[in-house]
Write an enzyme that holds these catalytic residues in place. Structure first.
Site: not given
Ligand code: AMP
Ligand code: ZN
Length: 114
Positions: A30, A87, A93-94, A100, A102
């Site tokens: 990230d 998310n 909170g996307q 994806h 995390h």
């Protein structure tokens, strides 16, 4: 999908620090890590949100978790532990609309998340 940031990473048009890749998924660091280990796993197929998955994506979903297991080994956090988060939409909170996972670790993570 031309306008998608993560599709551009898959295409190699935007650089990333690749940690793991196979025919189905790609994993990279990230750009704004929230923990000592913060890797994103994405399917090579564009899917915008979890809401857009269908039955034909069952194996692909499994690939995401198997990749998380591999990343934990690569990053040496299997025993210390880690967290997998996906998310979805605004309250989740996307911010990037290509699904994806995390993978966060390398420190004690708080619960519940904010
Ligand atoms: P989310 O907020 O769950 O949609 O997660 C999107 C993640 O993508 C955030 O953690 C961002 O830091 C990360 N991100 C955005 N742009 C890039 C990039 N070019 N390379 C790597 N990670 C990125
Ligand atoms: Zn995409």
């Amino acid at each position: 999908m031309d306008s998608c940031l993560f599709c551009k990473i898959i295409a190699g048009d935007i650089p990333s620090k690749t940690i793991y890749e196979n025919d189905y998924v790609m994993a990279f660091d990230d750009i704004e890590p929230k923990a000592p280990v913060h890797v994103l796993i994405i399917p090579k197929k564009h899917i915008s949100t979890i809401n857009d998955l269908d039955d034909s994506d069952k194996n692909l979903c499994g690939e995401l978790f198997l990749a998380a297991q591999k990343i934990a080994k690569i990053k040496k956090i299997t025993t210390s532990g880690f967290r997998c988060i996906m998310n979805t939409n605004s309250d989740g909170g996307q911010t990037v609309f290509h699904i994806h996972m995390h993978v966060l670790g390398g420190r004690k993570l708080n619960w519940p998340p904010g």
